[in-house]
Every structure is written in C-alpha cells, then in structure tokens.
Design an enzyme around this catalytic site. Structure first.
Site, PDB file in Angstrom:
ATOM      1  CE1 TYR A   1      42.581  43.645  33.066  1.00  0.00           C
ATOM      2  CE2 TYR A   1      40.499  43.526  34.342  1.00  0.00           C
ATOM      3  CZ  TYR A   1      41.351  43.026  33.308  1.00  0.00           C
ATOM      4  OH  TYR A   1      40.779  42.053  32.488  1.00  0.00           O
TER       5      TYR A   1
ATOM      6  CG  HIS B   1      45.087  38.360  33.890  1.00  0.00           C
ATOM      7  ND1 HIS B   1      45.059  39.260  34.362  1.00  0.00           N
ATOM      8  CD2 HIS B   1      44.422  38.156  32.511  1.00  0.00           C
ATOM      9  CE1 HIS B   1      44.644  40.398  33.629  1.00  0.00           C
ATOM     10  NE2 HIS B   1      43.945  39.686  32.373  1.00  0.00           N
TER      11      HIS B   1
END
Length: 337
Positions: free
Chosen positions: A51, A140
């Site tokens: 992010y 992820h």
C-alpha cells in the site's frame, strides 16, 4: 484453526487508502482518519507494504505508536519487499490493478514469497510500523489478478516459503495467526485442501459483497467454516461503488455494475435502508465471516461505518433483494430488525 484470541469486534480498519490509493492524501488527513478510528473504538488495523510502497504502514505506525500496544490488533502482509532503490510508480506492473498506488512512495517493490524474503518483509514492516510485534500476517496477492496464468507458480513459491515460515512463527508465539490476503477465492480453496501447513484465517477482499458473493458461497465459505478458518472481509463496499463512489475492483465501475448498484439503491430507498449498511451487514451475516475492514481516508467515514453496522434493516428489504435476484437465494442475511 482460527484467530486466537478473536478479533476485537466485527469492524476493523483497512488502511490501503492511506497508501495514497487513487489520490495523494495529505499527511494530516491520513493521521486524523486513523485517530478517528481509534477514538470511535476501532481496535483492529490492517495494512501491507504494497500500500503505497510502505506509506500506509508508516502513516499507521506513526499514530498507533501513541497508543498502548496491548490494546489493538495489527496485521500486515508479506510477499513484497520494499527497497531503497526508486522507480516510477506509474510504470509498475500490478496485473489488473495498474496505477493503483501511483501516488505512493517511489521505492521499488519486489515480489518475493521465499522464506528469507518473508522474514525480511516482517522486519521491515516492524520498523515502518514502529512496533515490536505483529498479531496476524497475511500472504499477499498470490492470485490470478496479479500473476495471471503464472499465479500457481507464485502460490507454490509461497507454499514452500512464506507459509512454512509463518506457521513456524505462530508455533513459536512470535505471531498469533497467519493466512492469505487475496482478491480471489481459488488460492483459498487450494489452501484449505492442504494437509500442512494450516492457516488460521483468510483475508478475502471483494469476493463476499452484495455485488459479488456467489462463487465464495459455493465452496469456500462452507469449507472454511467446517475447518474453523476465519474469514475477514476486505472491501465490503466493492472498492467504493457501494458507498457512493465510482470504483469497482479498483477501477472505474463498468456499466453493468453501475446498473446493479442502481437497482440495489432503488430497493434500499423504498425500505429506508442505507446501501452502506446493507453492504456491511451482508458481508458479516455468514457464519464464516468474523470481521469486515472497510477502508477510509477521511475521518467522517469511520462514523458512517459504525452507524452502518448498527442500522436496523427490515427483513422485507432482504426478501425483495432475493426476489429481484440481486442476492443469492442461499446467501445468509442479517437477522430481521
């Protein structure tokens, strides 16, 4: 397995937007949003190196460092290592998510699910988050949306690397839980079929929402419930389209999705129901889902989420959704108000 101890409440805070997703967010606005979440009782925070190339972790850590560490649950992710070397964020290959964090930090991101990279990623995250421990670690994006036809190779690298490291760390008490954080159901179904290692939970983004839930209902959620694997729902508003935004699947919403949302809105207005409330409560109605973690970049959004969770929704609204085939016939819905 399941998350032990359980998450503190059914509403958490997903901090992907704090990585400058879609737009450059002023530092003070990002900090105020995290503080608003804390002030209104949110105690589960999720982030990731991906992010904004570490930006979300840095911003979250700056605020949480002012609060007692034992009073909140923190999760981040592995699979991408952030380097000091810089690159053009707009030129990154992010599969179906191109341009998602083009306003983030320019640090180069390297995809790596090996054991060594997993340990390095955790150490780097601890530093960015200004903390001494993580509660949950997700592997992820080992899925089709980032790797296309090569996703099984990425998955296999994670299975023999990250999965085993995280299971060992859990057994040693270094972390409390681990699992996968993905936007597709197939990697999670594959993982539930493994004899070893066994995850505690999954973070599934965008696949158990009002707009997209039928595939997860078929096998994943029943199998997860049978194996006592918790599901944390990411993206309950489908990237914003169910909360008054224009994005679906992190891109501009296509016409057929906009049409479906308009039909849901019409029913919601007829029953005096908020679409955000319907979306959030639907995602939590299944016995396998333990929490939802909508994202936000403005302090006022936190209060909206809390109000949406508490809103009373009449049974007639859900019946009408089913009648118009806007929700799967066998999907659990919240108890009648």
């Amino acid at each position: 397995m399941s998350i032990k101890p359980p998450l503190p409440g059914s509403l958490g805070f997903g901090t992907a937007p704090l990585g400058n997703m879609f737009r450059a967010i002023p530092e003070e606005e990002a900090a105020a949003t995290v503080e608003a979440a804390w002030d209104q009782g949110i105690r589960y925070f999720d982030t990731a190196p991906f992010y904004g190339a570490g930006l979300s972790e840095i911003r979250l850590g700056d605020v949480l460092a002012r609060h007692p560490r034992d009073e909140f649950v923190l999760s981040t992710k592995v699979g991408r290592v952030i380097l000091d070397e810089v690159e053009d964020p707009s030129g990154r290959d992010l599969g179906e998510k191109g341009g998602l964090f083009e306003h983030g930090r320019p640090n180069k991101m390297v995809n790596d699910y090996s054991a060594d990279a997993t340990l390095r990623s955790i150490e780097d995250s601890l530093e960015r988050l200004r903390t001494d421990r993580l509660d949950i670690v997700w592997v992820h994006d080992v899925a089709q949306d980032f790797y296309g036809d090569e996703w099984l190779a990425a998955y296999e690298s994670a299975r023999t690397g990250a999965f085993r490291v995280l299971q060992r760390l859990r057994e040693e008490g270094v972390i409390k839980a681990w699992g996968l954080g993905v936007n597709r159901v197939e990697p999670l179904e594959l993982t539930l079929d493994l004899d070893e290692p066994k995850p505690d939970a999954f973070l599934l983004a965008g696949r158990y929402t009002l707009l997209d839930h039928e595939r997860a209902l078929q096998r994943l959620l029943p199998a997860a419930a049978d194996q006592n694997v918790d599901i944390v729902v990411g993206g309950p508003y489908s990237s914003g389209i169910l909360a008054g935004g224009t994005h679906f699947e992190y891109q501009k919403a296509p016409a057929h999705i906009i049409d479906k949302v308009e039909r849901i809105k019409a029913l919601a207005e007829r029953h005096g129901v908020g679409v955000k409330a319907a979306a959030l409560q639907f995602s939590l109605a299944h016995s396998a889902t333990t929490a939802a973690i909508p994202g936000a970049t403005r302090p006022g959004r936190i209060a909206e989420d809390i109000a949406a969770l508490a809103e009373k929704i009449p049974a007639a609204f859900w019946a009408d959704l089913r009648a118009e085939r806007l929700v799967a016939q066998d999907a659990p819905v919240p108890a009648a108000a």
